[in-house]
Design an enzyme around this catalytic site. Structure first.
Site, mmCIF file in Angstrom:
data_model
loop_
_atom_site.group_PDB
_atom_site.id
_atom_site.type_symbol
_atom_site.label_atom_id
_atom_site.label_comp_id
_atom_site.label_asym_id
_atom_site.label_seq_id
_atom_site.Cartn_x
_atom_site.Cartn_y
_atom_site.Cartn_z
ATOM 1 N N ARG A 1 0.850 -1.203 0.000
ATOM 2 C CA ARG A 1 0.000 0.000 0.000
ATOM 3 C C ARG A 1 0.880 1.244 0.000
ATOM 4 N NH1 ARG A 1 -4.830 -2.042 2.608
ATOM 5 N NH2 ARG A 1 -6.349 -0.866 1.471
ATOM 6 N N GLN B 1 -0.783 2.962 -5.625
ATOM 7 C CA GLN B 1 -2.197 3.270 -5.360
ATOM 8 C C GLN B 1 -3.111 2.892 -6.522
ATOM 9 O OE1 GLN B 1 -2.457 7.324 -4.043
ATOM 10 N NE2 GLN B 1 -2.378 6.735 -1.894
ATOM 11 N N ASP C 1 -4.149 -0.795 -6.346
ATOM 12 C CA ASP C 1 -4.599 -1.252 -5.030
ATOM 13 C C ASP C 1 -6.045 -1.763 -5.070
ATOM 14 O OD1 ASP C 1 -5.199 -1.601 -2.383
ATOM 15 O OD2 ASP C 1 -4.637 0.422 -1.757
ATOM 16 N N SER D 1 -8.200 -1.427 -1.828
ATOM 17 C CA SER D 1 -8.900 -0.145 -1.652
ATOM 18 C C SER D 1 -10.079 -0.015 -2.609
ATOM 19 C CB SER D 1 -7.943 1.028 -1.888
ATOM 20 O OG SER D 1 -7.037 1.109 -0.831
ATOM 21 N N TYR E 1 -1.603 -0.509 9.267
ATOM 22 C CA TYR E 1 -2.651 -1.486 9.574
ATOM 23 C C TYR E 1 -2.809 -1.663 11.080
ATOM 24 C CZ TYR E 1 -2.796 -3.141 4.755
ATOM 25 O OH TYR E 1 -2.966 -3.240 3.415
HETATM 26 P P1 NAD Z 1 -8.477 -3.257 6.962
HETATM 27 O O1 NAD Z 1 -9.523 -3.731 6.008
HETATM 28 O O2 NAD Z 1 -7.284 -4.096 7.212
HETATM 29 O O3 NAD Z 1 -9.203 -3.004 8.379
HETATM 30 C C1 NAD Z 1 -10.339 -2.175 8.484
HETATM 31 C C2 NAD Z 1 -10.234 -1.292 9.694
HETATM 32 O O4 NAD Z 1 -10.461 -2.046 10.889
HETATM 33 C C3 NAD Z 1 -8.884 -0.616 9.881
HETATM 34 O O5 NAD Z 1 -9.062 0.777 9.884
HETATM 35 C C4 NAD Z 1 -8.417 -1.136 11.234
HETATM 36 O O6 NAD Z 1 -7.690 -0.168 11.972
HETATM 37 C C5 NAD Z 1 -9.734 -1.462 11.923
HETATM 38 N N1 NAD Z 1 -9.621 -2.351 13.085
HETATM 39 C C6 NAD Z 1 -8.864 -3.474 13.247
HETATM 40 N N2 NAD Z 1 -9.029 -3.980 14.481
HETATM 41 C C7 NAD Z 1 -9.920 -3.196 15.113
HETATM 42 C C8 NAD Z 1 -10.514 -3.204 16.413
HETATM 43 N N3 NAD Z 1 -10.201 -4.134 17.321
HETATM 44 N N4 NAD Z 1 -11.389 -2.224 16.726
HETATM 45 C C9 NAD Z 1 -11.709 -1.273 15.833
HETATM 46 N N5 NAD Z 1 -11.194 -1.202 14.582
HETATM 47 C C10 NAD Z 1 -10.300 -2.155 14.239
HETATM 48 O O7 NAD Z 1 -8.009 -1.787 6.625
HETATM 49 P P2 NAD Z 1 -7.900 -1.043 5.222
HETATM 50 O O8 NAD Z 1 -9.182 -0.385 4.922
HETATM 51 O O9 NAD Z 1 -7.363 -1.986 4.235
HETATM 52 O O10 NAD Z 1 -6.852 0.102 5.517
HETATM 53 C C11 NAD Z 1 -5.746 -0.090 6.395
HETATM 54 C C12 NAD Z 1 -4.733 1.016 6.302
HETATM 55 O O11 NAD Z 1 -4.144 1.068 5.039
HETATM 56 C C13 NAD Z 1 -5.286 2.395 6.562
HETATM 57 O O12 NAD Z 1 -4.332 3.096 7.343
HETATM 58 C C14 NAD Z 1 -5.339 3.021 5.225
HETATM 59 O O13 NAD Z 1 -5.273 4.431 5.264
HETATM 60 C C15 NAD Z 1 -4.100 2.431 4.634
HETATM 61 N N6 NAD Z 1 -4.115 2.536 3.176
HETATM 62 C C16 NAD Z 1 -3.048 3.114 2.567
HETATM 63 C C17 NAD Z 1 -3.036 3.253 1.201
HETATM 64 C C18 NAD Z 1 -1.880 3.899 0.471
HETATM 65 O O14 NAD Z 1 -1.805 3.844 -0.684
HETATM 66 N N7 NAD Z 1 -0.940 4.486 1.135
HETATM 67 C C19 NAD Z 1 -4.094 2.782 0.456
HETATM 68 C C20 NAD Z 1 -5.159 2.192 1.116
HETATM 69 C C21 NAD Z 1 -5.152 2.056 2.487
#
Ligand code: NAD
Length: 382
Positions: free
Chosen positions: A127, A132, A135, A138, A234
Site C-alpha cells: 500500500r 495506489q 490497489d 482499496s 494497519y
Molecule cells: P483493513 O480492512 O485491514 O481493516 C479495516 C479497519 O479495521 C482498519 O481501519 C483497522 O484499523 C480497523 N480495526 C482493526 N481492528 C480493530 C478493532 N479491534 N477495533 C476497531 N477497529 C479495528 O483496513 P484497510 O481499509 O485496508 O486500511 C488499512 C490502512 O491502510 C489504513 O491506514 C489506510 O489508510 C491504509 N491505506 C493506505 C493506502 C496507500 O496507498 N498508502 C491505500 C489504502 C489504504
C-alpha cells in the site's frame, strides 16, 4: 505478448478481470487480449463491447493455451470443483495475476506452485503511494463500504434521514461504523449522505480526523491504543484481554445505535470479535448489524457468513463477496488496477519482471514450482 481472461468460476463471482475500456492501454503496450466468450456478461460487458476494442473472443482452452499472462479476479486454485481442469490447463512459466487470498489459502498457493506458474497476488501489492493505482483492496473495499451502508438502510425498519412531514417528524437513524479503514470511511460517507446520524470508531487513533471530516462523530474508548498500528498503517492483532475490555466499553455505544456496520480486520488474521451475543441482546429490536468482516470470521460473535440471522429481533447480516454485487463498477476499478500492475511488467513491448521493484517482489507468490514470498511462507507456516 498475449493476455488471456477466462470466465470466473468461483461461486457467485460476477466480476471480470478486465473491462473493454481497459483493453487499449494494454494493447498499446504490445498485448493481444483473448477473452473467454461471455466472461464479462454478468458484469454488464458483452463480447461485442470487447470486440469493439479489438479483444479476441476465444474458448476457454484457447485462452489458457495461448496466453503468456492470465488475468483473473479469483485465480485458479482458490477453490472450485472446476479448478482441477484449469490447473492442468495452466502452462509452466505462465504469469497468473488475481486475488489468491495467499496469506490464508494454503491450498490455492500450493496448487499454483505445483502448476509451476508465476502467480502474483493482487492483495499483496504494497500500500505505497506508487502502487495506489494497483490497489484492489482499496478499490473493492470502497464499493463494499458503500453497499454495506445501503444494506443497512434497506434492512432497517426505520428511515435513515430526518423527515418533517404533515404526518409528524421522523427522527434520523443512528449508525455506528466500527473500523474506519477504506470500507468503513466509505460506509460513513454513504450513511451520512442518506441522512443518518453517524459515528465511527477505530482502534487506530490516527483516523479520528478522517472520521470527523466526513461529518461523523468519532467514538473514543478508554483503551491503550498507542501500539495498535503497525508501520504499514494497519491495525495489529491485540491480546484477548484487550478485546474483552474493548467489548465491555463498546456495549453501551452499540446499544445506542439502530444500525452497526462493522469492518474491523487485521490482514491475514481472523477478524476480531467486537460484538458479543450479550451486546446484540442489548440492542433495540429491529436493529441491524451488517458485518463486512463475515468472510474472515466476523466482528459479531453470531455472524454466519453468507446468511442473515435473527437474535432477539436484531438482524445480523453476514454478506460475502460484496464487491461482486456491484460488478459493473467493481470490474471497472479492478480492471484498471490489474492493468496497471501488468504494465509494470513490460519493457519495450516485452515481458520483463524486475524483482528489484518492491511492488512485483511483494506480490509474487509462486515461481518455478516454489512458494517464494516470505510473508506468505510465514503466514502459512511453510
Ligand atoms: P483493513 O480492512 O485491514 O481493516 C479495516 C479497519 O479495521 C482498519 O481501519 C483497522 O484499523 C480497523 N480495526 C482493526 N481492528 C480493530 C478493532 N479491534 N477495533 C476497531 N477497529 C479495528 O483496513 P484497510 O481499509 O485496508 O486500511 C488499512 C490502512 O491502510 C489504513 O491506514 C489506510 O489508510 C491504509 N491505506 C493506505 C493506502 C496507500 O496507498 N498508502 C491505500 C489504502 C489504504
Amino acid at each position: 505478448m498475449i493476455i488471456g481472461v477466462p470466465k470466473e468460476t468461483y461461486p457467485g463471482e460476477k466480476r471480470v478481470a478486465i473491462v473493454p475500456a481497459t483493453a487499449p492501454s494494454l494493447q498499446k503496450a504490445g498485448f493481444i487480449i483473448h477473452l473467454e466468450e461471455g466472461a464479462g456478461v454478468s458484469a454488464g460487458f458483452t463480447d461485442k463491447m470487447y470486440e469493439a476494442e479489438g479483444v479476441v473472443i476465444s474458448d476457454r482452452k484457447e485462452v489458457f493455451d495461448k496466453s503468456d499472462v492470465i488475468l483473473q479476479v479469483r485465480t485458479i486454485g482458490t477453490g472450485t470443483d472446476s479448478d482441477a481442469d484449469d490447473l492442468n490447463a495452466l502452462k509452466e512459466g505462465q504469469i497468473v495475476i488475481g486475488l489468491i487470498d495467499a496469506l490464508t489459502n494454503r491450498e490455492a498457493v500450493n496448487s499454483l506452485a505445483n502448476a509451476k506458474v508465476k502467480a502474483f497476488a493482487l492483495e499483496l501489492v504494497p500500500r505505497i503511494t506508487r502502487a495506489q493505482s494497483m490497489d484492489v483492496l482499496s478499490s473493492q473495499a470502497n464499493i463494499a463500504g458503500y453497499k454495506a451502508a445501503l444494506m443497512a438502510a434497506d434492512s432497517l425498519p426505520r428511515l435513515f434521514p430526518m423527515m418533517m412531514t404533515a404526518a409528524g417528524t421522523i427522527t434520523p437513524a443512528r449508525v455506528l461504523v466500527i473500523g474506519a479503514g477504506v470500507a468503513g470511511l466509505q460506509a460513513i460517507a454513504t450513511c451520512n449522505r442518506l441522512g443518518a446520524i453517524v459515528s465511527g470508531y477505530d482502534i487506530r487513533p490516527a483516523v479520528k480526523e478522517q472520521v470527523q471530516s466526513l461529518g461523523a462523530k468519532f467514538v473514543e474508548l478508554e483503551l491503550e491504543t498507542e501500539e495498535a498500528e503497525d508501520k504499514g498503517g494497519y491495525a495489529k492483532e491485540m491480546d484477548e484481554e484487550f478485546y474483552k475490555k474493548q467489548q465491555m466499553l463498546m456495549e453501551r455505544v452499540v446499544s445506542e445505535n439502530d444500525a452497526v456496520i462493522s469492518t474491523a480486520a487485521i490482514p491475514g488474521k481472523k477478524a476480531p470479535v467486537l460484538i458479543t451475543e450479550a451486546m446484540v441482546s442489548g440492542m433495540k429490536p429491529g436493529s441491524v448489524i451488517v458485518d463486512l468482516a463475515a468472510e474472515s470470521g466476523g466482528n459479531c460473535e453470531l455472524t454466519v457468513a453468507g446468511e442473515t440471522i435473527e437474535k432477539d429481533g436484531v438482524s445480523i447480516i453476514g454478506p460475502v463477496n460484496v464487491p461482486s454485487e456491484v460488478p459493473y463498477h467493481s470490474s471497472q476499478m479492478y480492471g484498471k488496477n490489474i492493468a496497471n500492475l501488468v504494465l509494470l511488467m513490460v519493457k519495450d513491448e516485452e515481458l520483463n519482471i524486475d524483482l528489484e521493484d518492491e511492488i512485483l517482489k511483494d506480490s509474487l507468490v509462486t515461481d518455478d514450482a516454489k512458494v517464494v514470498n516470505e510473508r506468505v511462507k510465514e503466514s502459512l507456516g511453510l
